[in-house]
Write an enzyme that holds these catalytic residues in place. Structure first.
Site, PDB file in Angstrom:
ATOM      1  N   ASP A   1      20.111  33.124 -32.927  1.00 41.74           N
ATOM      2  CA  ASP A   1      20.302  34.271 -33.815  1.00 41.74           C
ATOM      3  C   ASP A   1      21.112  35.314 -33.045  1.00 41.74           C
ATOM      4  O   ASP A   1      21.047  35.380 -31.816  1.00 41.74           O
ATOM      5  CB  ASP A   1      18.951  34.858 -34.255  1.00 41.74           C
ATOM      6  CG  ASP A   1      19.045  35.555 -35.603  1.00 41.74           C
ATOM      7  OD1 ASP A   1      18.515  35.025 -36.600  1.00 41.74           O
ATOM      8  OD2 ASP A   1      19.690  36.635 -35.666  1.00 41.74           O
TER       9      ASP A   1
ATOM     10  N   GLU B   1      18.354  23.890 -49.036  1.00 39.76           N
ATOM     11  CA  GLU B   1      16.922  24.000 -48.753  1.00 39.76           C
ATOM     12  C   GLU B   1      16.196  24.497 -50.005  1.00 39.76           C
ATOM     13  O   GLU B   1      16.646  25.424 -50.657  1.00 39.76           O
ATOM     14  CB  GLU B   1      16.718  24.960 -47.577  1.00 39.76           C
ATOM     15  CG  GLU B   1      15.290  25.109 -47.138  1.00 39.76           C
ATOM     16  CD  GLU B   1      14.619  23.764 -46.899  1.00 39.76           C
ATOM     17  OE1 GLU B   1      15.087  22.985 -46.059  1.00 39.76           O
ATOM     18  OE2 GLU B   1      13.613  23.481 -47.583  1.00 39.76           O
ATOM     19  N   PHE B   2      15.046  23.880 -50.286  1.00 41.30           N
ATOM     20  CA  PHE B   2      14.295  24.245 -51.500  1.00 41.30           C
ATOM     21  C   PHE B   2      12.933  24.847 -51.181  1.00 41.30           C
ATOM     22  O   PHE B   2      12.111  25.002 -52.072  1.00 41.30           O
ATOM     23  CB  PHE B   2      14.115  23.011 -52.385  1.00 41.30           C
ATOM     24  CG  PHE B   2      15.421  22.419 -52.853  1.00 41.30           C
ATOM     25  CD1 PHE B   2      16.082  22.945 -53.953  1.00 41.30           C
ATOM     26  CD2 PHE B   2      16.013  21.367 -52.165  1.00 41.30           C
ATOM     27  CE1 PHE B   2      17.298  22.425 -54.374  1.00 41.30           C
ATOM     28  CE2 PHE B   2      17.227  20.840 -52.579  1.00 41.30           C
ATOM     29  CZ  PHE B   2      17.874  21.367 -53.682  1.00 41.30           C
TER      30      PHE B   2
ATOM     31  N   ASN C   1      17.694  26.575 -58.927  1.00 39.48           N
ATOM     32  CA  ASN C   1      17.159  27.941 -58.950  1.00 39.48           C
ATOM     33  C   ASN C   1      17.427  28.623 -60.285  1.00 39.48           C
ATOM     34  O   ASN C   1      16.573  29.341 -60.811  1.00 39.48           O
ATOM     35  CB  ASN C   1      17.752  28.765 -57.803  1.00 39.48           C
ATOM     36  CG  ASN C   1      16.946  28.582 -56.525  1.00 39.48           C
ATOM     37  OD1 ASN C   1      15.975  27.834 -56.510  1.00 39.48           O
ATOM     38  ND2 ASN C   1      17.344  29.250 -55.466  1.00 39.48           N
TER      39      ASN C   1
ATOM     40  N   LEU D   1       5.929  28.937 -65.871  1.00 38.18           N
ATOM     41  CA  LEU D   1       5.722  29.484 -67.213  1.00 38.18           C
ATOM     42  C   LEU D   1       4.646  30.573 -67.151  1.00 38.18           C
ATOM     43  O   LEU D   1       3.763  30.627 -68.007  1.00 38.18           O
ATOM     44  CB  LEU D   1       5.319  28.378 -68.194  1.00 38.18           C
ATOM     45  CG  LEU D   1       6.427  27.420 -68.634  1.00 38.18           C
ATOM     46  CD1 LEU D   1       5.886  26.417 -69.661  1.00 38.18           C
ATOM     47  CD2 LEU D   1       7.623  28.159 -69.235  1.00 38.18           C
TER      48      LEU D   1
ATOM     49  N   GLY E   1      11.713  37.841 -58.481  1.00 34.50           N
ATOM     50  CA  GLY E   1      12.291  38.651 -57.403  1.00 34.50           C
ATOM     51  C   GLY E   1      12.510  37.768 -56.195  1.00 34.50           C
ATOM     52  O   GLY E   1      12.720  36.562 -56.326  1.00 34.50           O
TER      53      GLY E   1
ATOM     54  N   CYS F   1      15.986  34.851 -53.324  1.00 32.21           N
ATOM     55  CA  CYS F   1      16.787  33.725 -53.845  1.00 32.21           C
ATOM     56  C   CYS F   1      17.160  33.848 -55.325  1.00 32.21           C
ATOM     57  O   CYS F   1      18.349  33.872 -55.650  1.00 32.21           O
ATOM     58  CB  CYS F   1      16.064  32.413 -53.596  1.00 32.21           C
ATOM     59  SG  CYS F   1      16.002  32.009 -51.844  1.00 32.21           S
TER      60      CYS F   1
HETATM   61  P1  NAD Z   1      17.209  35.729 -43.539  1.00 33.04           P
HETATM   62  O1  NAD Z   1      17.970  36.938 -43.874  1.00 33.04           O
HETATM   63  O2  NAD Z   1      15.717  35.771 -43.457  1.00 33.04           O
HETATM   64  O3  NAD Z   1      17.732  35.149 -42.126  1.00 33.04           O
HETATM   65  C1  NAD Z   1      19.088  35.008 -41.783  1.00 33.04           C
HETATM   66  C2  NAD Z   1      19.184  35.087 -40.255  1.00 33.04           C
HETATM   67  O4  NAD Z   1      20.526  34.785 -39.861  1.00 33.04           O
HETATM   68  C3  NAD Z   1      18.884  36.482 -39.699  1.00 33.04           C
HETATM   69  O5  NAD Z   1      17.883  36.361 -38.701  1.00 33.04           O
HETATM   70  C4  NAD Z   1      20.216  36.945 -39.105  1.00 33.04           C
HETATM   71  O6  NAD Z   1      20.054  37.762 -37.967  1.00 33.04           O
HETATM   72  C5  NAD Z   1      20.863  35.616 -38.754  1.00 33.04           C
HETATM   73  N1  NAD Z   1      22.322  35.653 -38.600  1.00 33.04           N
HETATM   74  C6  NAD Z   1      23.252  36.243 -39.385  1.00 33.04           C
HETATM   75  N2  NAD Z   1      24.495  36.038 -38.882  1.00 33.04           N
HETATM   76  C7  NAD Z   1      24.357  35.297 -37.760  1.00 33.04           C
HETATM   77  C8  NAD Z   1      25.264  34.760 -36.812  1.00 33.04           C
HETATM   78  N3  NAD Z   1      26.583  34.933 -36.929  1.00 33.04           N
HETATM   79  N4  NAD Z   1      24.772  34.069 -35.781  1.00 33.04           N
HETATM   80  C9  NAD Z   1      23.450  33.879 -35.651  1.00 33.04           C
HETATM   81  N5  NAD Z   1      22.521  34.349 -36.542  1.00 33.04           N
HETATM   82  C10 NAD Z   1      22.967  35.059 -37.571  1.00 33.04           C
HETATM   83  O7  NAD Z   1      17.669  34.624 -44.579  1.00 33.04           O
HETATM   84  P2  NAD Z   1      16.802  33.414 -45.227  1.00 33.04           P
HETATM   85  O8  NAD Z   1      15.874  33.938 -46.254  1.00 33.04           O
HETATM   86  O9  NAD Z   1      16.294  32.524 -44.150  1.00 33.04           O
HETATM   87  O10 NAD Z   1      17.976  32.663 -46.013  1.00 33.04           O
HETATM   88  C11 NAD Z   1      19.024  31.988 -45.350  1.00 33.04           C
HETATM   89  C12 NAD Z   1      19.792  31.177 -46.381  1.00 33.04           C
HETATM   90  O11 NAD Z   1      18.950  30.167 -46.948  1.00 33.04           O
HETATM   91  C13 NAD Z   1      20.321  31.992 -47.564  1.00 33.04           C
HETATM   92  O12 NAD Z   1      21.543  31.449 -47.967  1.00 33.04           O
HETATM   93  C14 NAD Z   1      19.268  31.746 -48.625  1.00 33.04           C
HETATM   94  O13 NAD Z   1      19.790  31.888 -49.931  1.00 33.04           O
HETATM   95  C15 NAD Z   1      18.873  30.319 -48.362  1.00 33.04           C
HETATM   96  N6  NAD Z   1      17.524  29.978 -48.808  1.00 33.04           N
HETATM   97  C16 NAD Z   1      16.492  30.869 -48.640  1.00 33.04           C
HETATM   98  C17 NAD Z   1      15.204  30.514 -49.054  1.00 33.04           C
HETATM   99  C18 NAD Z   1      14.042  31.478 -48.902  1.00 33.04           C
HETATM  100  O14 NAD Z   1      13.006  31.227 -49.489  1.00 33.04           O
HETATM  101  N7  NAD Z   1      14.177  32.547 -48.129  1.00 33.04           N
HETATM  102  C19 NAD Z   1      14.963  29.238 -49.603  1.00 33.04           C
HETATM  103  C20 NAD Z   1      16.031  28.360 -49.730  1.00 33.04           C
HETATM  104  C21 NAD Z   1      17.303  28.738 -49.326  1.00 33.04           C
END
Ligand code: NAD
Length: 437
Positions: free
Chosen positions: A30, A151-152, A211, A253, A260, A263
């Site tokens: 990160d 990812e789901f 979604n 349902l 909210g 996603c």
């Molecule tokens: P998040 O915001 O919790 O985490 C993203 C992380 O990426 C952060 O820690 C940020 O610091 C890091 N980051 C950003 N730029 C970076 C870089 N250049 N190098 C290294 N790290 C970097 O996001 P999330 O909720 O984990 O979602 C990530 C993706 O997965 C999104 O596209 C989201 O739509 C998708 N997704 C999320 C969920 C969910 O339930 N949260 C489920 C399925 C898919």
């Protein structure tokens, strides 16, 4: 297998920890130095049931490590997962700057063959864009395949969802990449998880389609609830009757204050934007978004209907996260509704088992209680916003003795209207018959 996961948010951290649990050597990267420093000390940036134990165990057994050094992590790994955020831009489209930034870094550190996998939710065509960026910027000798592996997982049950998914989607044109990912996911293969092997574009579309469809079910039942209130029907019974039809299914349902989280709101907006860019209006999803936005206003209206003028009313709120078992308040209906109630002059007393620290960052003029009962003290109404388990079986006699007015507004339809009426509450649910029946 040596793998690297870029981004240690909900998706990246769960993915990294679970692949380590499968026996792989995983380095999580990160660019947030504080996050990485904390993770090295076993302090997680998010609350997710079961995650801390897996992170601790695999770190101790040397299969899971954390770094800010992306270049080194790329060079050590055969498979690189991109799991950084893709937030909404002003116009609703997905902001791909983080994904593209990572692609450029990958290109400059490519040494030998790599499988580059997108786990972030990205618009159709992003795989091709990543391919182009890496192809243009890579050094000689760096070979790679691009994979879309959406990812789901659901926040709150992310470990279970990762370990026992309904399906794994692998979108790629590279046969070597398919073989490597199948190997990586072998533990899921063994429990007969269905795999959908397809091209990159179709895989990217599967995520948005899934979604958007789930969000459609939520908005549909919320509209149905609004109609039930007008014709004196009970949406619970309606949803039950619908859901028993296997072609429909009972999931998603549940009427409430609207969807909210990080996603559904973002992905529905991105899908309509992708459509518009193609000269097509995705009418259903456009309506789903509109209905969801209205639903929050409807809830505020419902609260006003229950207590009268909102000016100078004291309202107790149970639940701040967008759903139970997470501290995520991104796009939380509870936060949006509280903001609206504050604007209308109400005083808010709120409690959430886990998400209060996050909420304090955005909701300043709120009193944060120590538990549900202390929060309810002196309130003109108690509003159940998020259905945490500990709010499902409240001591209602105790609530009644400390609340100023026995008004219970149940935006998650957890309680039985008749029972609440018998206990002497004025009970208001979503799409349910009023308590005075
Ligand atoms: P998040 O915001 O919790 O985490 C993203 C992380 O990426 C952060 O820690 C940020 O610091 C890091 N980051 C950003 N730029 C970076 C870089 N250049 N190098 C290294 N790290 C970097 O996001 P999330 O909720 O984990 O979602 C990530 C993706 O997965 C999104 O596209 C989201 O739509 C998708 N997704 C999320 C969920 C969910 O339930 N949260 C489920 C399925 C898919």
């Amino acid at each position: 297998m040596n793998i690297c996961v870029v981004g240690t948010g909900y998706v990246g951290l769960v993915t990294g920890a679970c692949f380590a649990e499968f026996g792989n050597k995983v380095v999580c990267v990160d660019n947030d130095e504080t996050k990485i420093r904390n993770l090295k000390r076993g302090i997680l940036p998010i609350y997710e049931p079961g995650l801390e134990e897996i992170v601790r165990k695999n770190s101790k057994e040397d299969r899971l490590s954390f770094t800010t050094d992306l270049g080194n992590a790329i060079q050590q790994s055969l498979v690189i997962f991109i799991a950084v955020g893709t937030p909404s831009r002003e116009d609703g489209s997905a902001d791909l700057s983080y994904v593209e930034g990572v692609a450029r870094e990958i290109a400059s550190h490519l040494n030998g063959y790599k499988v580059i996998v997108t786990k972030s939710t990205v618009p159709v065509g992003t795989g091709a864009k990543i391919q182009e960026i890496i192809q243009k910027n890579k050094k000689e000798g760096g070979e790679f395949d691009i994979v879309s592996n959406p990812e789901f997982l659901r926040e709150g049950s992310a470990i279970e969802d990762f370990m026992r998914p309904n399906r794994v989607v692998i979108g790629t044109n590279g046969s070597q990449a398919i073989a490597i990912l199948k190997d990586l996911y072998r533990p899921l293969y063994l429990i007969e998880t269905p795999f959908v092997i397809t091209d990159v574009v179709s895989a990217e579309m599967i995520k948005y389609a899934s979604n958007a469809f789930l969000a459609t079910k939520v908005s549909f039942i919320n509209e149905m609830a609004a109609l039930c209130e007008r014709v004196n029907a009970d949406v619970h019974q309606v949803a039950k009757g619908m859901g028993l039809d296997r072609r429909i299914g009972s999931k998603f349902l549940h009427p409430g204050p609207g969807f909210g989280g990080s996603c559904f709101p973002k992905d529905t907006k991105a899908l309509t934007q992708i459509s518009r860019e193609q000269g097509y209006t995705f009418e259903i999803v456009e309506a789903v978004i509109r209905v969801n936005e209205k639903q929050r206003d409807r809830m505020v209206e419902k609260i006003r209907g229950a207590v009268g003028d909102l000016q100078n009313k004291t309202l107790g709120v149970l639940g701040l996260s967008f759903k139970p078992n997470t501290d995520d308040i991104r796009e939380s209906p509870s936060v949006a509704i509280i903001e609206s109630l504050l604007k209308k002059g109400s005083t808010i007393r709120a409690f959430d088992p886990i998400a209060m620290d996050e909420a304090k960052k955005v909701l300043k003029n709120v009193y944060y209680g120590s538990d549900a009962y202390e929060t309810a003290k002196g309130c003109d109404a108690l509003i159940l916003m998020t259905e945490w388990n500990q709010f499902r079986n409240l001591d209602l006699d105790r609530i009644k003795s400390i609340i100023t007015q026995p008004v219970f507004i149940d935006l998650r339809n957890v309680y039985d209207p008749l029972r609440m009426a018998k206990l002497g509450f004025r009970y208001i649910g979503v799409g349910r018959k009023p308590s005075e029946f």
